[in-house]
Design an enzyme around this catalytic site. Structure first.
Site, short mmCIF file in Angstrom:
data_model
loop_
_atom_site.label_atom_id
_atom_site.label_comp_id
_atom_site.label_asym_id
_atom_site.label_seq_id
_atom_site.Cartn_x
_atom_site.Cartn_y
_atom_site.Cartn_z
N TYR A 12 0.81 -1.22 0.00
CA TYR A 12 0.00 0.00 0.00
C TYR A 12 0.84 1.27 0.00
CZ TYR A 12 -3.36 -3.48 1.74
OH TYR A 12 -4.13 -4.60 1.91
N TYR A 140 -14.64 -2.98 2.07
CA TYR A 140 -13.33 -3.57 1.76
C TYR A 140 -13.35 -5.00 2.30
CZ TYR A 140 -8.45 -4.88 2.02
OH TYR A 140 -7.28 -5.57 1.89
N ASP A 234 -18.53 -10.61 6.85
CA ASP A 234 -17.08 -10.51 6.93
C ASP A 234 -16.72 -9.92 8.29
OD1 ASP A 234 -14.41 -9.84 6.78
OD2 ASP A 234 -14.54 -8.81 4.86
N LYS A 263 -7.60 -12.16 11.29
CA LYS A 263 -6.96 -11.12 12.07
C LYS A 263 -6.74 -11.51 13.53
CE LYS A 263 -7.60 -7.10 9.11
NZ LYS A 263 -6.19 -7.03 8.71
#
Length: 415
Positions: A12, A140, A234, A263
């Site tokens: 990124y 996202y 999600d 995560k």
């Protein structure tokens, strides 16, 4: 830059002119120790993973024991106790009939698996053409191809890839009457194409830290039931206490068909992810016919080290007051970030659980602002037009003060 980065290619980030990356030497609790002797209070828990802080001895001990016993074994035709135990515990925690657990190695891949499950579900039932997804502006879901297709196609980070990704049905979240009516209308118009609706519950994270109320999530779930379409949640960013409940969807009192986790699943120790499906979805694959099998199998799926870390992380949620800590962080950040609301560049200040956001009209120099935070002794990485905090749930009050104080100072000095 070249001398510091060597052969590395960073995420990124425009590589040319990139500020030299800082070298981390060690971590402990909510802090990162740098090679130059500085110590930073981590305000983003290493991309929202280190929910128990760094180097928790219980997780470290579990991983060390598993390393000595069996660091890895393939999951094709074999099974092991850490994976079986973790699957039972995850199914029990999520409830809602989400009894079938498919392990993988990252959040993006867990989304890919969910999308594949949804498309093949209908085909296994003999229904063709349902191979598109309803997703939402501001979303996202990851950086792999299928996951990119359900991200925001206009304002998201993958917009430059254009027609390379599949075209999906992109709507506004059904917050307010007009958006809710358009959502219902679109579901009806595209009924023959839709395999599932996919949404990040309560918090659209990397797309801009946008919040929506449980009522909007409940409306999405009800529409999926009315139109007989699958609902994918999600929870990669929101799961494991981040929003003040173990999983965000609990606040809407709904029962999704598929949930994606990653995560914080291992407490920030090692990569692991899971896609959980209910019995309705699994039944469409429960066959001796090889054509109905789910053809997906990451090499390191159900990695024993990751499963050991995840089991140890769940132990800590049972033994230590993580959800209470998330609620204390919420109260602290509401008070500590509120002064930002009066600052001239600030558009909004919002807090939900252990997520605090200061939205600006724009951020002209993201890299410069990040380095300015480092000067303040904190590790905060603004994205887009937001400065946000998602610290470890064990962050101490004085560390929260340091994080919020740095935001007030840095945002307050903007021209």
């Amino acid at each position: 830059m070249a001398e510091t980065a060597g052969n590395l290619w960073f995420p990124y980030t425009p590589m040319k002119g990139m500020p030299p990356p800082m070298e981390a030497l060690g971590t402990r609790g909510a802090r990162i120790r740098l090679a130059d002797g500085r110590e930073l209070v981590d305000g983003i828990a290493s991309w929202w993973t280190a929910c128990h802080g760094y180097n928790h001895p219980h997780i470290a001990g579990a991983v060390e024991a598993q390393l000595r016993a069996m660091p890895h074994v393939m999951f094709g035709g074999m099974v092991h106790e850490p994976a079986m135990r973790l699957a039972r515990r995850l199914a029990g925690l999520l409830g809602s009939g989400l009894n079938r657990v498919f392990f993988c190695d990252s959040g993006s891949v867990s989304v890919e698996i969910a999308l594949k499950m949804a498309i093949q579900y209908w085909r296994n039932l003999g229904i063709e053409g349902r191979d598109r997804f309803v997703c939402f502006r501001g979303a996202y879901h990851g950086d792999t191809l299928g996951a990119m297709s359900v991200c925001d196609p206009e304002d998201g980070m993958h917009r430059l890839l254009g027609n390379y990704v599949p075209s999906q049905i992109v709507l506004d979240l059904p917050v307010g009457g007009a958006a809710a009516r358009e959502f219902e209308s679109a579901i009806a118009r595209h009924a023959g194409e839709i395999a599932a609706v996919i949404v990040e519950p309560l918090v659209q994270a990397a797309g801009g830290m946008r919040f929506h109320p449980p009522e909007a999530l409940a409306a999405i779930a009800k529409a999926c039931r009315r139109h007989d379409r699958l609902l994918i949640l999600d929870e990669v960013a929101t799961g494991f206490g981040r929003t003040g409940t173990m999983f965000a969807f609990e606040q809407a009192e709904i029962s999704p068909d598929i949930v994606c986790l990653s995560k914080a699943l291992t407490g920030g120790t090692i990569g692991l992810a899971a896609t959980l499906a209910n019995e309705r979805v699994f039944a469409a694959f429960d066959s001796e016919d090889p054509e109905r099998a789910l053809m997906h199998g990451p090499t390191f799926m159900a990695n024993p080290l990751g499963c050991a870390a995840a089991n140890a992380s769940l132990d800590l949620f049972e033994r230590e007051p993580r959800l209470e800590q998330a609620r204390r962080i919420e109260a602290h950040l509401r008070e500590a970030l509120e002064p930002c609301r009066a600052m001239k560049r600030v558009v909004d200040v919002r807090v939900l659980g252990a997520v605090g956001v200061v939205e600006l009209d724009r951020i002209d120099d993201l890299a410069g602002m990040r380095m300015r935070f480092v000067e303040e002794g904190v590790w905060i990485r603004p994205l887009g037009d937001v400065v946000y905090l998602m610290p470890p749930l064990v962050v101490a009050p004085d560390e929260l003060d340091a994080l919020a104080g740095a935001i007030r100072r840095v945002v307050g000095e903007l021209p």
